[in-house]
Design a protein around this motif. Sequence first.
Motif, PDB file in Angstrom:
ATOM      1  N   ARG A   1      10.138  -5.936   1.169  1.00 57.82           N
ATOM      2  CA  ARG A   1       9.465  -4.724   1.622  1.00 57.82           C
ATOM      3  C   ARG A   1       9.408  -3.730   0.480  1.00 57.82           C
ATOM      4  NH1 ARG A   1      12.211  -3.565   7.489  1.00 57.82           N
ATOM      5  NH2 ARG A   1      11.434  -5.431   8.497  1.00 57.82           N
ATOM      6  N   GLN A   2       8.279  -3.059   0.360  1.00 56.92           N
ATOM      7  CA  GLN A   2       8.170  -2.076  -0.709  1.00 56.92           C
ATOM      8  C   GLN A   2       8.922  -0.806  -0.344  1.00 56.92           C
ATOM      9  OE1 GLN A   2       3.951  -1.811  -1.073  1.00 56.92           O
ATOM     10  NE2 GLN A   2       3.787  -0.022   0.250  1.00 56.92           N
ATOM     11  N   TRP A   3       9.523  -0.188  -1.355  1.00 56.36           N
ATOM     12  CA  TRP A   3      10.336   1.000  -1.162  1.00 56.36           C
ATOM     13  C   TRP A   3       9.522   2.275  -1.307  1.00 56.36           C
ATOM     14  CZ3 TRP A   3      15.117  -0.345  -4.669  1.00 56.36           C
ATOM     15  CH2 TRP A   3      15.874  -1.332  -4.036  1.00 56.36           C
ATOM     16  N   TRP A   4       8.258   2.196  -1.595  1.00 59.26           N
ATOM     17  CA  TRP A   4       7.450   3.392  -1.784  1.00 59.26           C
ATOM     18  C   TRP A   4       6.423   3.522  -0.678  1.00 59.26           C
ATOM     19  CZ3 TRP A   4       7.072  -0.994  -4.747  1.00 59.26           C
ATOM     20  CH2 TRP A   4       5.861  -1.669  -4.726  1.00 59.26           C
ATOM     21  N   PHE A   5       5.950   4.761  -0.507  1.00 55.32           N
ATOM     22  CA  PHE A   5       4.922   5.044   0.487  1.00 55.32           C
ATOM     23  C   PHE A   5       4.076   6.193  -0.034  1.00 55.32           C
ATOM     24  CE2 PHE A   5       8.619   7.568   1.444  1.00 55.32           C
ATOM     25  CZ  PHE A   5       8.117   8.825   1.730  1.00 55.32           C
ATOM     26  N   VAL A   6       2.881   6.354   0.551  1.00 57.41           N
ATOM     27  CA  VAL A   6       1.992   7.438   0.160  1.00 57.41           C
ATOM     28  C   VAL A   6       2.240   8.609   1.095  1.00 57.41           C
ATOM     29  CG1 VAL A   6      -0.399   8.127  -0.166  1.00 57.41           C
ATOM     30  CG2 VAL A   6       0.291   5.791  -0.692  1.00 57.41           C
ATOM     31  N   ALA A   7       2.537   9.781   0.521  1.00 63.19           N
ATOM     32  CA  ALA A   7       2.822  10.980   1.305  1.00 63.19           C
ATOM     33  C   ALA A   7       1.515  11.618   1.768  1.00 63.19           C
ATOM     34  CB  ALA A   7       3.633  11.963   0.464  1.00 63.19           C
TER      35      ALA A   7
ATOM     36  N   GLU B   1       8.922  11.444  -6.521  1.00 63.59           N
ATOM     37  CA  GLU B   1       7.480  11.578  -6.360  1.00 63.59           C
ATOM     38  C   GLU B   1       6.780  11.230  -7.664  1.00 63.59           C
ATOM     39  OE1 GLU B   1       5.380  14.900  -4.019  1.00 63.59           O
ATOM     40  OE2 GLU B   1       5.223  15.481  -6.127  1.00 63.59           O
ATOM     41  N   VAL B   2       5.799  10.342  -7.581  1.00 63.96           N
ATOM     42  CA  VAL B   2       4.980   9.960  -8.732  1.00 63.96           C
ATOM     43  C   VAL B   2       3.519  10.017  -8.317  1.00 63.96           C
ATOM     44  CG1 VAL B   2       6.735   8.538  -9.840  1.00 63.96           C
ATOM     45  CG2 VAL B   2       5.218   7.512  -8.187  1.00 63.96           C
ATOM     46  N   ALA B   3       2.629  10.057  -9.299  1.00 68.56           N
ATOM     47  CA  ALA B   3       1.209  10.207  -8.990  1.00 68.56           C
ATOM     48  C   ALA B   3       0.459   8.876  -8.958  1.00 68.56           C
ATOM     49  CB  ALA B   3       0.556  11.147 -10.005  1.00 68.56           C
ATOM     50  N   THR B   4       0.807   7.953  -9.861  1.00 68.67           N
ATOM     51  CA  THR B   4       0.037   6.717  -9.973  1.00 68.67           C
ATOM     52  C   THR B   4       0.948   5.499  -9.941  1.00 68.67           C
ATOM     53  OG1 THR B   4       0.193   6.693 -12.386  1.00 68.67           O
ATOM     54  CG2 THR B   4      -1.679   7.880 -11.426  1.00 68.67           C
ATOM     55  N   ALA B   5       0.313   4.319  -9.906  1.00 67.51           N
ATOM     56  CA  ALA B   5       1.064   3.059  -9.912  1.00 67.51           C
ATOM     57  C   ALA B   5       1.780   2.852 -11.244  1.00 67.51           C
ATOM     58  CB  ALA B   5       0.130   1.889  -9.627  1.00 67.51           C
ATOM     59  N   ASP B   6       1.153   3.299 -12.351  1.00 63.29           N
ATOM     60  CA  ASP B   6       1.810   3.180 -13.658  1.00 63.29           C
ATOM     61  C   ASP B   6       3.085   4.018 -13.704  1.00 63.29           C
ATOM     62  OD1 ASP B   6      -0.068   1.440 -14.735  1.00 63.29           O
ATOM     63  OD2 ASP B   6      -1.386   3.085 -15.353  1.00 63.29           O
TER      64      ASP B   6
END
Length: 145
Positions: free
Chosen positions: A73-79, A105-110
């Motif tokens: 399962r991925q640990w990230w989500f879009v807020a 919090e990050v902005a992009t996949a990179d």
Amino acid sequence: MSTLNSLKMVNSKKPTAIPPVLHRRNKLVNKVWEQIQLAKASKEGGTFTVKKFKTVKDITGARKTIEHEKRIRQWWFVAMDGKVCLNIRYGAKIIEFAKGKTAIEVATADELIKALEIIKGAIEAGELDAQIEAASGAVRAGFGK
């Protein structure tokens, strides 16, 4: 014998088990590595799976080892604001980086991949040992019920 005399001889014993702190670090580093690979595959539009072996009994009662894909399962989500938030998990518990701060919090996949690599380095350096210990204690407490 003069060749062996040039080497330093010592009395040494191989350790039988690694310390619990190092074991927890390695466990979390492996999970973060899986998340990095999952993020890279997601960015490229592919999938990432890890093969796992499982022993089962067939109809005759004989045991067989089969290979199946481990669910990651991925640990990230879009807020709500469109930014990507990343939680680091130890078991089912979310690690708290600072008081009340559980996400990055990050902005992009990179940036997500870079953040995961930074976290992996911090775990290997032992910067999150206190948080891992707290999460590990909470996970262990759940089994005592």
